[in-house]
Scaffold this active site. Structure first.
Site, PDB file in Angstrom:
ATOM      1  N   ARG A 116       5.087   3.654  -3.819  1.00 50.75           N
ATOM      2  CA  ARG A 116       4.371   2.446  -3.407  1.00 50.75           C
ATOM      3  C   ARG A 116       4.580   1.351  -4.450  1.00 50.75           C
ATOM      4  O   ARG A 116       4.471   1.601  -5.650  1.00 50.75           O
ATOM      5  CB  ARG A 116       2.884   2.736  -3.258  1.00 50.75           C
ATOM      6  CG  ARG A 116       2.096   1.494  -2.844  1.00 50.75           C
ATOM      7  CD  ARG A 116       0.734   1.856  -2.348  1.00 50.75           C
ATOM      8  NE  ARG A 116      -0.110   0.678  -2.315  1.00 50.75           N
ATOM      9  CZ  ARG A 116      -0.476   0.029  -1.223  1.00 50.75           C
ATOM     10  NH1 ARG A 116      -0.077   0.442  -0.036  1.00 50.75           N
ATOM     11  NH2 ARG A 116      -1.242  -1.032  -1.285  1.00 50.75           N
ATOM     12  N   HIS A 143       6.861  -2.271   5.181  1.00 51.93           N
ATOM     13  CA  HIS A 143       5.696  -1.372   5.187  1.00 51.93           C
ATOM     14  C   HIS A 143       5.788  -0.523   6.464  1.00 51.93           C
ATOM     15  O   HIS A 143       5.022  -0.696   7.407  1.00 51.93           O
ATOM     16  CB  HIS A 143       4.412  -2.191   5.153  1.00 51.93           C
ATOM     17  CG  HIS A 143       3.206  -1.431   4.663  1.00 51.93           C
ATOM     18  ND1 HIS A 143       3.206  -0.076   4.441  1.00 51.93           N
ATOM     19  CD2 HIS A 143       1.935  -1.856   4.372  1.00 51.93           C
ATOM     20  CE1 HIS A 143       2.003   0.303   4.028  1.00 51.93           C
ATOM     21  NE2 HIS A 143       1.225  -0.753   3.972  1.00 51.93           N
ATOM     22  N   GLN A 146       2.683   1.499   7.894  1.00 49.06           N
ATOM     23  CA  GLN A 146       1.671   0.620   8.476  1.00 49.06           C
ATOM     24  C   GLN A 146       2.060   0.230   9.906  1.00 49.06           C
ATOM     25  O   GLN A 146       1.246   0.306  10.829  1.00 49.06           O
ATOM     26  CB  GLN A 146       1.522  -0.643   7.618  1.00 49.06           C
ATOM     27  CG  GLN A 146       0.537  -1.661   8.172  1.00 49.06           C
ATOM     28  CD  GLN A 146      -0.896  -1.208   8.054  1.00 49.06           C
ATOM     29  OE1 GLN A 146      -1.349  -0.853   6.983  1.00 49.06           O
ATOM     30  NE2 GLN A 146      -1.624  -1.217   9.175  1.00 49.06           N
ATOM     31  N   ASP A 233      -2.078 -11.206   8.085  1.00 55.32           N
ATOM     32  CA  ASP A 233      -2.160 -10.496   6.800  1.00 55.32           C
ATOM     33  C   ASP A 233      -2.666 -11.504   5.769  1.00 55.32           C
ATOM     34  O   ASP A 233      -2.674 -12.721   6.028  1.00 55.32           O
ATOM     35  CB  ASP A 233      -0.759  -9.963   6.424  1.00 55.32           C
ATOM     36  CG  ASP A 233      -0.772  -9.027   5.202  1.00 55.32           C
ATOM     37  OD1 ASP A 233      -1.870  -8.632   4.763  1.00 55.32           O
ATOM     38  OD2 ASP A 233       0.315  -8.720   4.693  1.00 55.32           O
ATOM     39  N   CYS A 272      -3.669  -5.641   8.834  1.00 53.20           N
ATOM     40  CA  CYS A 272      -3.366  -4.389   8.117  1.00 53.20           C
ATOM     41  C   CYS A 272      -4.381  -4.106   7.023  1.00 53.20           C
ATOM     42  O   CYS A 272      -4.488  -2.974   6.567  1.00 53.20           O
ATOM     43  CB  CYS A 272      -1.953  -4.436   7.564  1.00 53.20           C
ATOM     44  SG  CYS A 272      -1.612  -5.919   6.613  1.00 53.20           S
ATOM     45  N   ARG A 300      -3.912   5.142  10.199  1.00 57.89           N
ATOM     46  CA  ARG A 300      -3.017   5.413   9.060  1.00 57.89           C
ATOM     47  C   ARG A 300      -3.067   6.904   8.717  1.00 57.89           C
ATOM     48  O   ARG A 300      -2.056   7.492   8.348  1.00 57.89           O
ATOM     49  CB  ARG A 300      -3.443   4.590   7.831  1.00 57.89           C
ATOM     50  CG  ARG A 300      -3.358   3.070   7.971  1.00 57.89           C
ATOM     51  CD  ARG A 300      -1.923   2.595   8.049  1.00 57.89           C
ATOM     52  NE  ARG A 300      -1.106   3.130   6.990  1.00 57.89           N
ATOM     53  CZ  ARG A 300      -1.026   2.628   5.735  1.00 57.89           C
ATOM     54  NH1 ARG A 300      -1.690   1.542   5.431  1.00 57.89           N
ATOM     55  NH2 ARG A 300      -0.258   3.198   4.828  1.00 57.89           N
TER      56      ARG A 300
HETATM   57  N1   CP Z   1      -2.707  -1.736   4.522  1.00 60.45           N
HETATM   58  C1   CP Z   1      -2.596  -1.078   3.335  1.00 60.45           C
HETATM   59  O1   CP Z   1      -1.497  -0.672   2.908  1.00 60.45           O
HETATM   60  O2   CP Z   1      -3.790  -0.898   2.718  1.00 60.45           O
HETATM   61  P1   CP Z   1      -3.969  -0.464   1.192  1.00 60.45           P
HETATM   62  O3   CP Z   1      -3.336  -1.575   0.350  1.00 60.45           O
HETATM   63  O4   CP Z   1      -5.447  -0.360   0.980  1.00 60.45           O
HETATM   64  O5   CP Z   1      -3.254   0.832   0.981  1.00 60.45           O
END
Ligand code: CP
Length: 313
Positions: A116, A143, A146, A233, A272, A300
């Site tokens: 990540r 992503h 997501q 977003d 998201c 998720r």
């Molecule tokens: N949407 C998402 O990736 O949330 P987080 O940043 O909380 O993991």
């Protein structure tokens, strides 16, 4: 292709999950059907040991609520184990190479690694040296988890994917890029409204146009008119915290009740998350009856479990 006519096999040829560009429509459907099966089992509290004896490394370079908790809980629910590795507590923070890290992590008995907040270049380099599956938990350009999860949510709510229109309002970021690839591959129309200078990457748009109807505009009304889904977003994504010019340009690209009214009457609102009420979305919208953001966040979990079981062979 209609997802409802597709016969799932619950397997994919992919070794990694780095970006949606790499997946066929059929592979996207496989992940969605597997997520549906995971959710059904979760609802009836059916236990599973499919990841028994498997350990997944979560190598995270930035803050996370949804991605981290859904992986940690998902792995537990499947009888597996995980190692949470904050990137800044590893030798990567002191300059150890991606290659050495990728090769070495494959030698400890791990079954997969979720990365990540790496760049796409680092992600692909890591995958090229890794002996275990590499999953992108968000990168600067994509992503995928997501958006697979979001397609699953849309399928649940609308009963289909093909011939729906999704309008995304805001920064042409990793979410916009992955929406373009995911929606176009499953025959959804996608319209992106961003201010000049903040449109999605041109190569992603051109690639998406090979599969479906992709509209890029700076006109919010043009994007939202007749949409089945309105999506946004945060203005400022990872690593852009001090970009005041960007915030100023995006300040008009907000989802308000007036703007949502331009979409179809039964349109849904998606985000998201994390969200900033009063910035990219009005509180009346995200907390209103058209919002499905909490279903989106829950899914998720189911999608991550599906991804792990399909990628860990
Ligand atoms: N949407 C998402 O990736 O949330 P987080 O940043 O909380 O993991």
């Amino acid at each position: 292709m209609d997802i409802n006519k597709y016969e799932p096999k619950y397997r994919v040829k992919q070794e990694n999950l780095l970006r949606l560009t790499d997946l066929t429509a059929e592979e996207i459907f496989e992940f969605l059907y597997a997520a549906k099966a995971m959710k059904k089992k979760f609802r009836v509290r059916e236990s599973s040991n499919v990841l028994h004896g498997k350990t997944v490394a979560l190598l995270f370079g930035n803050a996370s609520t949804r991605t981290r908790v859904s992986f940690e809980m998902g792995i537990r629910q499947l009888g597996g184990d995980y190692l949470f590795l904050p990137k800044n507590e590893t030798q990567l923070a002191r300059g150890e190479s991606i290659r050495d890290t990728a090769v070495m992590l494959g030698r400890y008995g791990l079954s997969a690694v979720v990365l990540r907040a790496f760049t796409d270049e680092q992600l692909h380099e890591f995958a090229s040296y890794s002996e275990i599956p590499v999953i992108n938990g968000i990168s600067d350009q994509a992503h995928p988890l997501q958006i697979l999860s979001d397609l699953f949510t849309i399928w649940e709510v609308k009963g289909r994917l093909d011939n729906l229109k999704l309008a995304y309002i805001g920064d042409g970021n990793n979410i916009a890029n992955s929406l373009i690839m995911g929606c176009s591959k499953v025959n959804m129309d996608v319209a992106i409204a961003s201010p000049h200078g903040y449109s999605p990457a041109q190569q992603v748009v051109e690639r998406g146009m090979q599969y479906g109807d992709v509209l890029i505009t700076d006109d919010i009304a043009e994007a939202v008119m007749g949409a089945d889904i309105v999506y946004t977003d945060v203005f400022i994504s990872m690593n852009d915290e001090d970009d005041e010019e960007k915030k100023r340009k995006l300040s008009r690209y907000r989802v308000t009740p007036e703007m949502l009214a331009l979409a179809k009457e039964d349109a849904v609102f998606m985000h998201c998350m994390p969200a900033r009420r009063g910035e990219e979305v009005a509180a009346e919208v995200i907390d209103g009856k058209q919002s499905i953001v909490y279903d989106q966040a829950e899914n998720r979990l189911h999608l991550n479990k599906a991804a792990l079981t399909m990628l860990i062979k």
